[in-house]
Design a protein around this motif. Sequence first.
Motif, PDB file in Angstrom:
ATOM      1  N   SER B  92      -7.043   1.577  -2.222  1.00 50.70           N
ATOM      2  CA  SER B  92      -5.397   1.433  -2.094  1.00 50.70           C
ATOM      3  C   SER B  92      -5.380  -0.125  -1.889  1.00 50.70           C
ATOM      4  N   ALA B 140       3.400   5.844  -7.250  1.00 48.31           N
ATOM      5  CA  ALA B 140       2.107   6.156  -6.899  1.00 48.31           C
ATOM      6  C   ALA B 140       1.412   5.346  -5.707  1.00 48.31           C
ATOM      7  N   ILE B 143       2.547   6.381  -2.363  1.00 48.83           N
ATOM      8  CA  ILE B 143       1.423   7.469  -1.891  1.00 48.83           C
ATOM      9  C   ILE B 143       0.175   6.616  -1.351  1.00 48.83           C
ATOM     10  N   LEU B 144      -0.366   6.201  -2.194  1.00 46.49           N
ATOM     11  CA  LEU B 144      -1.761   5.748  -1.644  1.00 46.49           C
ATOM     12  C   LEU B 144      -1.678   4.650  -0.699  1.00 46.49           C
ATOM     13  N   ALA B 174      -0.074  11.637  -6.790  1.00 46.23           N
ATOM     14  CA  ALA B 174      -0.368  10.108  -7.237  1.00 46.23           C
ATOM     15  C   ALA B 174      -1.179  10.002  -8.459  1.00 46.23           C
TER      16      ALA B 174
END
Lengths: 148, 348
Positions: B92, B140, B143-144, B174
């Motif tokens: 991340s 994405a 979300i991460l 994601a």
Amino acid sequence: MTPKLRIVHRRTWRTLALLLPLGFLAAVFNIPDRIADPGFSRHAFLALPILVRSGGTDQFPAQLRKGDPPESRFQVELTVKEPLTVPLALAYLTTGPAREVEDGILLGSLGSTGTYGFYIHLPEGLPDTLYLHLYNPVKKEVFQLLKL
Amino acid sequence: MSLNYAPVLWNRQKKIYDRVILGLMTLFLLVFIVLHIAFLPEVTVETLVIRSTGSLAFLMLHVILCIGPLARLDARFLPLLYNRRHLGVSMSLVAVVHGMFNIVQFHALGNVDPLISVFASNLHYGSAARFPFQALGFLALLILALMASTSHDFWLKNLSPKVWKSLHMMVYAAYALLVMHVMLGVIQLEKSPALILLTGAGMTCVLALHGAAARMGKKQERHEGRLLPEGFVEICDVSEISENRAKTVLIDGENIAVFKYNGKLSAVSNLCRHQNGPLGEGKIVDGCITCPWHGYQYLPHNGQAPPPFTEKLETYDVMLSGSTVCVNPKPYPAGTDRPPCRIEPITH
């Protein structure tokens, strides 16, 4: 993993197993034949052989060139040494520093670092000084004025 | 095992894991940068950072998604599962660097707010070649980043396991967004067959491994034992259970692990109270059932975690019919003491 979680996982992965390959293949089959933005390719142009004069700055060296007769065109060679910090840059040529860019000749747009060549016609002859205006149309301002 | 927010409880295993992650990430970035400079010398530093971090984050996500099914298919991969969250947080962070450089490089220095520009600068949703793929990447990334910031056990406890798990299952969304981000982004511009093959191979690998793990899990769930009086169900022969190990079965929705230890048999819920790890895939260490995922422990005869811990498992009655192990799938309340079944030695 609880039975409920296992069911959710199975449904999720079945959906992905169906949709991901479809999306992948759709993207592959729609790859355009021609790349819209050439990216890092060199700006290839043939420099005219005769150097008339040089100018510009350390960051934007510029040269005025001309060809052997009967070639009557001139060529403005402009080098962008460092990446531009404006989202869009246009090069205009005028015969005076205070002239508005709209009164000048639009040579072209500048992108990544490299050397650019623009052919120009000067039917009234070559002035003593030419001015290159590097113009940011987003902010509507000249961010660099070069003498040539 | 703590309600209070405490920093990472480092142990030797975690330190080794993290050093390996850091080493491999550094190696990847170095090789990527050197090769790029060698073959594309005109590339700018910003573009190099964007490409290297994007590639690294995408590769790491594939590795992370493969760990789960690999650990189910082969127990040798279990050590990778223990600290998978460290890998996720690292990935991340790399993705955030990639996202930030992209936003500054392509959407800043204009007269529109950069975050608005990500979604508003390109509205060609009907075109594959010009699809606003950056919006997919941004979603994405959100979300991460959310998953990384809630990866600590503190959030697991405070959000409740159900909410936490639902949040972390968004990794699948994601992943789908990122595959399309790559396919509709760099693949459309670069048109490199190698990139297409690599992306396809990664996607196939992840899907295939999950499919294989699902088939294996389904096979293990199908238990058709003979029903005996008083509700007991035949499981297996006692010799099929290794010492200090378990046999797991799913009967009437009850996920049960039957452990053999010190000439005795005890049955408890197969689901660890921490993150529903498969206790039956663990073993008995120092007299305690030890979860293979994060080391949570429980006493086999009553399903209670040893003091000062308070987690409890449901327990079940187990008996021997000759040499056949039988279990009653009706659970006792969590933490109920049930006498273990003694395995009588066979005398001739």
